[in-house]
Design an enzyme around this catalytic site. Structure first.
Site, PDB file in Angstrom:
ATOM      1  N   TYR A 101       0.851  -1.186   0.000  1.00 13.84           N
ATOM      2  CA  TYR A 101       0.000   0.000   0.000  1.00 13.84           C
ATOM      3  C   TYR A 101       0.893   1.245   0.000  1.00 13.84           C
ATOM      4  CZ  TYR A 101      -3.734  -3.233   1.463  1.00 13.84           C
ATOM      5  OH  TYR A 101      -4.629  -4.270   1.561  1.00 13.84           O
ATOM      6  N   LEU A 142     -17.713  -1.561   0.830  1.00 17.42           N
ATOM      7  CA  LEU A 142     -18.586  -0.655   0.085  1.00 17.42           C
ATOM      8  C   LEU A 142     -18.344  -0.735  -1.418  1.00 17.42           C
ATOM      9  CD1 LEU A 142     -18.535   2.493   2.408  1.00 17.42           C
ATOM     10  CD2 LEU A 142     -20.133   0.566   2.400  1.00 17.42           C
ATOM     11  N   GLY A 199     -12.301   1.321   4.684  1.00 18.42           N
ATOM     12  CA  GLY A 199     -11.213   2.126   4.144  1.00 18.42           C
ATOM     13  C   GLY A 199     -11.545   3.608   4.218  1.00 18.42           C
ATOM     14  N   GLN A 255     -14.725  10.686   6.975  1.00 18.43           N
ATOM     15  CA  GLN A 255     -15.238   9.484   6.325  1.00 18.43           C
ATOM     16  C   GLN A 255     -15.597   8.388   7.324  1.00 18.43           C
ATOM     17  OE1 GLN A 255     -11.901   8.879   3.618  1.00 18.43           O
ATOM     18  NE2 GLN A 255     -13.104   9.657   1.900  1.00 18.43           N
ATOM     19  N   GLY A 294     -13.248  -4.441   0.935  1.00 19.21           N
ATOM     20  CA  GLY A 294     -14.117  -3.907  -0.114  1.00 19.21           C
ATOM     21  C   GLY A 294     -15.562  -3.829   0.309  1.00 19.21           C
ATOM     22  N   ARG A 306     -15.781  -0.237  -3.388  1.00 14.46           N
ATOM     23  CA  ARG A 306     -15.077   0.909  -3.956  1.00 14.46           C
ATOM     24  C   ARG A 306     -15.991   2.106  -4.195  1.00 14.46           C
ATOM     25  NH1 ARG A 306     -13.428  -3.703  -5.033  1.00 14.46           N
ATOM     26  NH2 ARG A 306     -14.644  -4.101  -6.895  1.00 14.46           N
TER      27      ARG A 306
END
Length: 331
Positions: free
Chosen positions: A56, A205, A278, A284, A203, A207
């Protein structure tokens, strides 16, 4: 927050902070100050597990996580999960689980993170050019040396896990799983269920497709992963947006948001022990509570399945994210 055990790791938050976006690679870059504030805000909200990986940002995400947790008293630090088994050259990623690579990576990750052991260590992708049992035995040696608490895998198929289990146990399998990507239900979930290998889902949501904020006019720039994701290309994009719209209507009828519905669905799956959220900015995380404190009933689940079946005639999986099976001979 809701909590569960993963092997010897007790009371792990069922929502963990995922840091792929924090690393910036394939997400259009990142801001270190925002990233560190995001990590600290996640801990304030009851998240006590952070998932990262060397790839990452090619070390950047681990560096940032390390800086953030060093600002926290040792007794309050979160569980740290990271990964092993990938190498890179000129921005291209290759699978590599040879023993020497595994030993190098654990030392590099410990240094970047500034910790003396890794709580949960995932083999990022199966390296079928290397011997699975030998890789597992190498990790088991590292565990006995105190550098790893629990050994896990990621993106492993049943045949991969069967071979890996010849060398060590598997504390969890981290897999792509969400309302729109359910391919693991056919073979991987039954295999893991039978052997009591819990699922860490990434994952959640899809992306952003399940965030409630995606629109038909959205465009993606630079190295954004969604530029190459078939779900974000016609005609699939329109199908997924239509399904998301109807799921959003259902969610509001139940008194929740689409984001809350998508994450709640995932947390209600019996084999899912943890879902990765994420985020790279503190704001967020503010909708986190929308997924907590309630459950979907059987009628809700049937309605969700009907919406998916009616709107998505040709489901697209996450296979496009897989690194190549073979690595260059000179690596």
């Amino acid at each position: 927050m809701e909590y569960a055990d993963i092997a010897s790791l007790h009371q792990v938050s069922k929502i963990a902070l995922g840091t792929w976006a924090i690393g910036g690679w394939m997400w259009g870059g990142s801001d270190e100050r925002d990233a560190m504030a995001t990590i600290h805000r996640a801990l304030d909200l009851g998240i006590n597990a952070i998932d990262t990986a060397p790839v990452y940002g090619f070390g950047r995400a681990e560096d940032i996580v390390g800086k953030a947790i060093r600002q926290i008293p040792v007794s309050e630090r979160p569980y740290v999960a990271t990964k092993v088994g990938l190498t890179w050259r000129d921005g291209k990623v290759f699978r590599d689980s040879r023993p020497a690579r595994l030993r190098q990576e654990v030392e590099d990750s410990l240094r970047r993170l500034g910790i003396d052991h890794i709580d949960l260590y995932f083999v990022h992708w199966p390296d079928r050019q290397s011997d699975f049992a030998e890789a597992a035995q190498t990790l088991e040696s590292l565990r006995r040396e105190g550098k790893i608490r629990e050994i896990a895998v990621s993106n492993f198929q049943p045949a991969d896990m069967q071979k890996f289990l010849q060398g060590t146990g598997i504390a969890a399998n981290q897999l792509p799983y969400n309302l729109f990507e359910r391919g693991i239900e056919k073979e991987i979930l039954p295999f893991c269920h039978e052997r009591r290998i819990p699922i860490v889902a990434y994952g959640a949501l899809c992306r952003g497709l399940l965030s409630g904020k995606m629109t038909a006019g959205r465009t993606f720039d630079g190295d954004d992963l969604r530029r190459v994701d078939p779900k974000f290309q016609a005609p699939h994009f329109q199908h997924y947006l239509a399904a998301a719209g109807q799921l959003d209507t259902l969610a509001h009828r139940l008194g929740h948001s689409l984001l809350g519905l998508a994450l709640r669905w995932l947390l209600d799956q019996p084999d899912v022990v943890c879902a990765l959220w994420g985020a790279r900015r503190p704001e967020q995380l503010e909708n986190l509570e929308e997924a907590l404190g309630w459950h979907l009933d059987a009628d809700n689940l049937r309605e969700i399945d009907d919406i998916l079946q009616k709107n998505i005639p040709d489901p697209v999986g996450p296979e496009f994210m897989a690194p190549p099976e073979e690595r260059p001979a000179d690596l």
